[in-house]
Motif scaffolding. Structure first.
Motif, mmCIF file in Angstrom:
data_model
loop_
_atom_site.group_PDB
_atom_site.id
_atom_site.type_symbol
_atom_site.label_atom_id
_atom_site.label_comp_id
_atom_site.label_asym_id
_atom_site.label_seq_id
_atom_site.Cartn_x
_atom_site.Cartn_y
_atom_site.Cartn_z
ATOM 1 N N VAL A 77 -4.865 37.172 -1.851
ATOM 2 C CA VAL A 77 -5.270 37.556 -3.630
ATOM 3 C C VAL A 77 -5.857 39.014 -3.081
ATOM 4 N N GLU A 78 -6.967 39.429 -4.245
ATOM 5 C CA GLU A 78 -7.546 40.749 -4.983
ATOM 6 C C GLU A 78 -8.951 40.450 -4.659
ATOM 7 N N ALA A 79 -9.717 41.480 -3.784
ATOM 8 C CA ALA A 79 -11.066 40.914 -4.348
ATOM 9 C C ALA A 79 -12.310 42.719 -3.748
ATOM 10 N N VAL A 80 -13.201 42.446 -4.388
ATOM 11 C CA VAL A 80 -13.969 42.609 -4.095
ATOM 12 C C VAL A 80 -15.564 42.901 -4.655
ATOM 13 N N GLN A 81 -16.471 44.119 -3.376
ATOM 14 C CA GLN A 81 -17.422 43.382 -3.203
ATOM 15 C C GLN A 81 -18.389 43.596 -4.538
ATOM 16 N N LEU A 82 -18.877 42.719 -5.323
ATOM 17 C CA LEU A 82 -19.668 43.018 -6.229
ATOM 18 C C LEU A 82 -21.148 44.265 -5.855
ATOM 19 N N LYS A 83 -21.589 45.000 -6.817
ATOM 20 C CA LYS A 83 -22.799 45.574 -7.375
ATOM 21 C C LYS A 83 -24.264 45.157 -7.409
ATOM 22 N N ILE A 105 -13.367 37.334 -6.634
ATOM 23 C CA ILE A 105 -11.892 37.747 -5.883
ATOM 24 C C ILE A 105 -10.839 37.387 -7.006
ATOM 25 N N THR A 106 -9.884 38.083 -6.930
ATOM 26 C CA THR A 106 -8.796 37.393 -7.764
ATOM 27 C C THR A 106 -7.756 36.935 -7.178
ATOM 28 N N GLY A 107 -7.189 36.054 -8.051
ATOM 29 C CA GLY A 107 -5.527 34.652 -7.565
ATOM 30 C C GLY A 107 -4.991 35.562 -8.308
ATOM 31 N N PRO A 108 -3.388 35.102 -7.602
ATOM 32 C CA PRO A 108 -2.246 35.991 -8.208
ATOM 33 C C PRO A 108 -1.986 35.960 -9.615
ATOM 34 N N ASP A 109 -2.684 34.072 -9.548
ATOM 35 C CA ASP A 109 -2.466 33.667 -11.813
ATOM 36 C C ASP A 109 -3.798 34.896 -12.754
ATOM 37 N N GLY A 110 -3.974 35.917 -11.787
ATOM 38 C CA GLY A 110 -5.436 36.051 -12.968
ATOM 39 C C GLY A 110 -6.429 35.872 -12.786
ATOM 40 N N CYS A 115 -17.677 34.401 -4.080
ATOM 41 C CA CYS A 115 -17.403 34.117 -2.668
ATOM 42 C C CYS A 115 -18.876 34.456 -2.714
ATOM 43 N N LYS A 116 -19.478 34.089 -2.017
ATOM 44 C CA LYS A 116 -20.630 34.537 -0.728
ATOM 45 C C LYS A 116 -20.071 35.503 0.238
ATOM 46 N N ALA A 117 -21.164 35.975 0.531
ATOM 47 C CA ALA A 117 -20.526 37.547 1.359
ATOM 48 C C ALA A 117 -20.376 36.727 3.000
ATOM 49 N N ASP A 118 -21.312 36.225 2.990
ATOM 50 C CA ASP A 118 -21.550 35.064 4.767
ATOM 51 C C ASP A 118 -19.777 34.198 4.974
ATOM 52 N N ILE A 119 -19.455 33.944 3.915
ATOM 53 C CA ILE A 119 -18.700 32.771 3.774
ATOM 54 C C ILE A 119 -17.593 33.686 3.726
ATOM 55 N N PHE A 120 -17.280 35.018 3.075
ATOM 56 C CA PHE A 120 -15.730 35.470 2.421
ATOM 57 C C PHE A 120 -15.481 35.919 3.928
ATOM 58 N N THR A 125 -9.439 37.625 5.625
ATOM 59 C CA THR A 125 -8.774 38.882 6.276
ATOM 60 C C THR A 125 -7.788 40.153 5.220
ATOM 61 N N GLU A 126 -8.915 40.908 5.540
ATOM 62 C CA GLU A 126 -7.838 42.025 4.937
ATOM 63 C C GLU A 126 -6.420 41.801 5.219
ATOM 64 N N SER A 127 -5.614 42.215 4.330
ATOM 65 C CA SER A 127 -4.173 42.131 4.219
ATOM 66 C C SER A 127 -3.613 44.094 4.163
ATOM 67 N N ALA A 128 -4.308 44.647 3.323
ATOM 68 C CA ALA A 128 -3.979 45.663 2.982
ATOM 69 C C ALA A 128 -5.196 46.040 1.956
ATOM 70 N N PRO A 129 -6.262 47.179 1.639
ATOM 71 C CA PRO A 129 -6.514 47.859 0.956
ATOM 72 C C PRO A 129 -7.161 46.524 -0.148
ATOM 73 N N GLY A 130 -8.045 46.280 -0.454
ATOM 74 C CA GLY A 130 -8.375 45.544 -1.417
ATOM 75 C C GLY A 130 -7.466 44.286 -1.705
#
Length: 199
Positions: A77-83, A105-110, A115-120, A125-130
């Motif tokens: 997935v792609e993920a970014v922490q919300l501000k 979090i954005t899945g392959p289907d868009g 997801c809460k920060a502690d659960i994330f 695990t990061e596989s590549a940036p983002g």
């Protein structure tokens, strides 16, 4: 001899009465136990949760005992922490709220979810940036009837065939059948679940 028999007959009710009272008390205790574990309606109930601290979760007591299985996520997935806080909609049409600091979090289907920060941190695990892969196994079971629960992000609904998922902190949420089976497979199995009757 007749007097002894008469005396015995008079004594019997006195002996049997405490036994009968004990049986009634035991029955009353059993009824109390049952009433504490019964739940009517949908969603988690704080009152029910307080009466049992071990064993099935609130949703299991509400919707029937179900067998959970372990699943692994097959896609990254792609993920970014919300501000700042935001809202999003589940695949079942439920409105959810994400807080600042949660992960979007954005899945392959868009599709997107939060997801809460502690659960994330515990599950991805990061596989590549983002880009991230879910490394924690997911426990899930198939719903057998329409269900509504309270999740960390809001009220979630599902239908028979959808999946009830339990996360690493015991949190629960519902994922539609199509979405779940496109992203997960049973642990130690090579294919997604198909005919077994929760994101």
């Amino acid at each position: 001899m007749e007097r002894l028999q008469d005396d015995d007959q008079k004594r019997k009710p006195e002996i049997e009465e405490p036994v009968r009272e004990a049986a009634v008390e035991e029955a009353d205790t059993e009824k109390e136990r049952e009433s504490k574990t019964k739940f009517s309606g949908h969603g988690t109930s704080p009152a029910v949760a307080e009466t049992r601290h071990e064993g099935p979760t609130a949703s299991e007591r509400a919707f029937g005992e179900g067998e959970f299985h372990e699943y692994v996520k097959t896609q990254g997935v792609e993920a970014v922490q919300l501000k700042e806080s935001t809202e999003w909609t589940t695949s079942n049409g439920d409105k959810m709220k994400a807080d600042a600091g949660d992960w979007k979090i954005t899945g392959p289907d868009g599709s997107t979810w939060s997801c809460k920060a502690d659960i994330f941190a515990k599950t991805y695990t990061e596989s590549a940036p983002g880009h991230y892969v879910k490394t924690a196994a997911t426990n899930a079971r198939v719903l057998t009837k329409p269900t509504t629960i309270q999740t960390l992000e809001g009220t979630g609904t599902g239908n028979a065939g959808d999946y009830l998922v339990r996360g690493v902190n015991g949190e629960e949420y519902i994922v539609s059948k199509v979405k779940f089976e496109s992203m997960y497979k049973r642990k130690n199995e090579g294919s997604s679940p198909r005919t077994r009757s929760i994101r």
